[in-house]
Scaffold this active site. Structure first.
Site, short mmCIF file in Angstrom:
data_model
loop_
_atom_site.label_atom_id
_atom_site.label_comp_id
_atom_site.label_asym_id
_atom_site.label_seq_id
_atom_site.Cartn_x
_atom_site.Cartn_y
_atom_site.Cartn_z
CB CYS A 121 5.06 -2.28 -12.65
SG CYS A 121 5.99 -3.74 -12.16
CG HIS A 225 1.08 -3.58 -10.23
ND1 HIS A 225 1.05 -3.53 -11.62
CD2 HIS A 225 2.23 -4.21 -9.89
CE1 HIS A 225 2.13 -4.15 -12.08
NE2 HIS A 225 2.86 -4.56 -11.07
CD GLU A 227 -1.99 -1.98 -12.34
OE1 GLU A 227 -1.49 -0.98 -11.77
OE2 GLU A 227 -1.32 -3.02 -12.59
#
Ligand code: MN
Length: 260
Positions: A121, A225, A227
């Site tokens: 990001c 994202h 994660e």
């Protein structure tokens, strides 16, 4: 013989001001990283370490020299002055000047020395700016699109759109797919790619969603994202695991050089 040791991955801190709960108490500044990045790195076999902001240049360099990889995380907008642009839109939010400087210095060192790099990001945008690229400062006001790239209020793993991966890219090899559903929480995007970067993924509206640097052993960045997708998404797991493997390989090669 050295036993296998988990590679050290530097994650540059961000500042968070925490208001005192006591009446009249002083606010406190915390430097840390969003836990989902650390958890994903640990699960993938790495040891994450927080890189503090405002280190003296020699101290930052000394810390960098002990790292096996760099992860640049999400966060607020990069100061547009760093890519030579005036702020074009009021939604370019509060910048983090100390973090900008630390992350850009580290990205350039990683590029010069082949240290494995993963940008996510804001980290994807920092990689681009560090290598001389530019950003769209606000997608809704600068680009025509019917895709929602910012999704406030949605679950963090909400599949906002698909990205099309370049079949020959490292990213596509890692993901094992060329059409990948991803989350999306950004209002800025790469405009002109930085020197040596190639575009490896776009959404159907043309927005650049990933780049990589083929001249580096491992230098990838993504606008989404992973994660937050990590617990349930094999492609996100593969991305972290291949990054950590590259960092382990970097560490191994460096130890071999030192032993010679
Ligand atoms: Mn997006």
């Amino acid at each position: 013989m050295h036993p296998p040791v988990a590679p050290l991955i530097g994650v540059v801190a961000s500042y968070h001001r925490v208001t005192s709960s006591s009446p009249g108490g002083e606010d406190r500044l915390f430097a840390g990283a969003y836990e989902a990045y650390l958890r994903s790195l640990i699960h993938a076999g790495a040891l994450p370490v927080i890189v503090p902001l405002e280190l003296a240049p020699a101290a930052l360099r000394g810390l960098f020299d002990r790292l096996d990889g760099i992860l640049l995380a999400g966060g607020s907008d990069i100061d547009p002055i760093l890519y030579g642009a005036p702020a074009v839109h009021s939604t370019t939010s509060a910048t983090e000047p100390e973090r900008d400087l630390t992350e850009i210095a580290i990205t350039r060192w990683a590029t010069e020395e082949g240290l494995p790099f993963l940008g996510i990001c804001r980290g994807h945008q920092v990689a681009n700016v560090a290598l001389g690229g530019t950003l769209y400062q606000d997608i809704p006001s600068q680009l025509s699109t019917n895709i929602q790239h910012d999704n406030p209020g949605r679950p963090l793993d909400y599949h906002a759109h698909h990205v099309r991966l370049e079949p020959a890219s490292r990213l596509a090899q890692i993901a094992g797919l060329t059409d990948l559903p991803t989350n999306s929480r950004h209002h800025q995007a790469v405009e002109r790619p930085g020197q040596g970067l190639v575009i490896t993924a776009r959404t159907a509206d043309g927005v650049i969603e990933a780049t990589e640097r083929p001249a580096s052993p491992f230098f990838l960045s993504v606008q989404w994202h992973p994660e937050n997708l990590y617990p349930h998404d094999p492609a996100a797991q593969a991305l972290f695991k291949s990054f950590v493997e590259a960092a382990a390989e970097f560490r191994h090669e460096r130890l071999n050089i030192l032993a010679d």
